[in-house]
Scaffold this motif. Sequence first.
Motif, PDB file in Angstrom:
ATOM      1  N   ARG A  41      66.372 -31.481   6.009  1.00 25.83           N
ATOM      2  CA  ARG A  41      67.089 -32.596   5.402  1.00 25.83           C
ATOM      3  C   ARG A  41      66.032 -33.617   4.992  1.00 25.83           C
ATOM      4  NH1 ARG A  41      72.252 -33.880   8.863  1.00 25.83           N
ATOM      5  NH2 ARG A  41      73.243 -32.151   7.815  1.00 25.83           N
ATOM      6  N   HIS A  84      72.482 -25.573   9.432  1.00 25.23           N
ATOM      7  CA  HIS A  84      73.321 -24.990   8.370  1.00 25.23           C
ATOM      8  C   HIS A  84      74.188 -23.850   8.887  1.00 25.23           C
ATOM      9  CE1 HIS A  84      69.546 -22.958   8.746  1.00 25.23           C
ATOM     10  NE2 HIS A  84      69.819 -22.027   7.856  1.00 25.23           N
ATOM     11  N   ASP A 125      77.972 -28.175  -1.434  1.00 24.01           N
ATOM     12  CA  ASP A 125      77.125 -27.335  -0.599  1.00 24.01           C
ATOM     13  C   ASP A 125      77.244 -25.889  -1.038  1.00 24.01           C
ATOM     14  OD1 ASP A 125      75.310 -27.268   1.419  1.00 24.01           O
ATOM     15  OD2 ASP A 125      76.597 -28.346   2.837  1.00 24.01           O
ATOM     16  N   HIS A 171      66.807 -25.054   7.344  1.00 22.42           N
ATOM     17  CA  HIS A 171      67.503 -26.061   6.535  1.00 22.42           C
ATOM     18  C   HIS A 171      66.866 -27.408   6.837  1.00 22.42           C
ATOM     19  CE1 HIS A 171      70.579 -28.779   5.109  1.00 22.42           C
ATOM     20  NE2 HIS A 171      71.280 -27.775   4.607  1.00 22.42           N
ATOM     21  N   SER A 225      66.575 -26.268  -3.316  1.00 20.63           N
ATOM     22  CA  SER A 225      66.818 -27.680  -3.012  1.00 20.63           C
ATOM     23  C   SER A 225      68.128 -28.109  -3.659  1.00 20.63           C
ATOM     24  CB  SER A 225      65.665 -28.547  -3.492  1.00 20.63           C
ATOM     25  OG  SER A 225      65.760 -28.763  -4.874  1.00 20.63           O
ATOM     26  N   LEU A 232      74.461 -19.989   2.856  1.00 27.85           N
ATOM     27  CA  LEU A 232      73.608 -20.913   3.627  1.00 27.85           C
ATOM     28  C   LEU A 232      72.979 -20.207   4.814  1.00 27.85           C
ATOM     29  CD1 LEU A 232      75.365 -24.363   4.072  1.00 27.85           C
ATOM     30  CD2 LEU A 232      73.111 -23.899   3.122  1.00 27.85           C
ATOM     31  N   MET A 260      66.103 -24.126   2.824  1.00 24.07           N
ATOM     32  CA  MET A 260      67.037 -24.864   1.987  1.00 24.07           C
ATOM     33  C   MET A 260      66.748 -26.339   2.260  1.00 24.07           C
ATOM     34  SD  MET A 260      69.724 -24.664   0.087  1.00 24.07           S
ATOM     35  CE  MET A 260      70.734 -25.957  -0.564  1.00 24.07           C
TER      36      MET A 260
END
Length: 377
Positions: A236, A347, A222, A234, A215, A228, A52
């Motif tokens: 960033r 996450h 969220d 995950h 994405s 998740l 993610m």
Amino acid sequence: MTTTSVETQNGKTTDSGVTTLPVYPFTAIVGQAELKLALLLCVIDPTIGGVMVMGHRGTAKSTAVRALAALLPPQRAVAGCPYGCDPAAPSSICPHCAAPDQDAAKNGQEKRRASAKRPPSVLRPVPVVDLPLGATEDRVVGALDIERALVEGVQTFAPGLLARANRGFLYIDEVNLLEDHLVDLLLDVAQSGVNVVEREGISVRHPARFVLVGSGNPEEGDLRPQLLDRFGLHARITTIDDVAERVEIVKRRRAFDADPVAFAQQWEREQQRLQRRIRMAQKRLPSVELTDEALYAAARLCVALNIDGHRGELTLARAAVALAAFEGRESAQPSDIARVATLSLRHRLRKDPLETSGDDARIERAVAETIGAAARA
Ligand SMILES: Nc1ncnc2c1ncn2[C@@H]1O[C@H](COP(=O)(O)OP(=O)(O)OP(=O)(O)O)[C@@H](O)[C@H]1O
């Protein structure tokens, strides 16, 4: 059998007689180390369960996915198989490859046993399928082929996007805006590698193994924590602040747009080096040992962070082993757990209203307390 070569990296795709332009090279992406590492780990070990990617728009998320797929060697696929089965090992649940063909069926034999040879194949680039935001469930999983049903009166299955993504990547932009039930379904298929469609008189199971990359922009909300948690990693991603790096992004992109072939050639050596590293890591992966020290480090870290369930440790373990394989090592140590901690656990943290320092800082502190600051180096 067709044996012409396909070179997606520098843009020549000759098997079908089509010539494509090169894709922007993965190694030419400036910075964004966290995203690149997350994608590489998932390619080395797809059981990690996808990535993610949350962050700003226009930060090379989709460029990176396309670039990584193009970096991987082209794959052989059974000619005419809508699921792109590997001719060396067609899926036993593939409706195209495993179905007994008409004549062989009459003799009570299966198609592959009858021919004893590998089926004809084509060489194709590793697929990257984009899942558009408004996609219906039918379009994603496949549905009854209405045209054939009306014209010929036969009930057949028209494969959907999941069929096309088999053995490649499924990229979902703005996954946080997708309906929950669709995300749920996608995560189920990504985990099992099988798409099951049972409806309107249709009952089909087909292979659907892909690296799922979702994405989204955190400002737009969220995903629910339950969803998740089922993404392996995950990452960033933020806009790069460094002026020199920003200038480099524009320079490289302009050079690529002006002459994609020449640009791809400039990056060819870097690309080949990374391609070799990925291949070696994939080969080495099954023999990389996960030390007890690393296992205990993962468990202690999850306890310290109050992580619900055990997907946290499982992902830490897989990602640490993939990292060790990528770096050519024989075993994964607590230091590997420390290096993949943020990607694997960010996450999965419970929201703590009293915590003001941010999720990453919380994880770093817990790593320092349970594994030791030196392990992160
Ligand atoms: N770090 C980078 N290195 C090289 N090119 C970059 C980088 N960041 C952005 N770009 C360039 O910016 C443009 C936008 O990138 P891309 O479409 O991959 O962004 P995205 O994150 O997928 O955006 P969106 O969230 O809006 O879909 C592309 O031309 C890409 O080459």
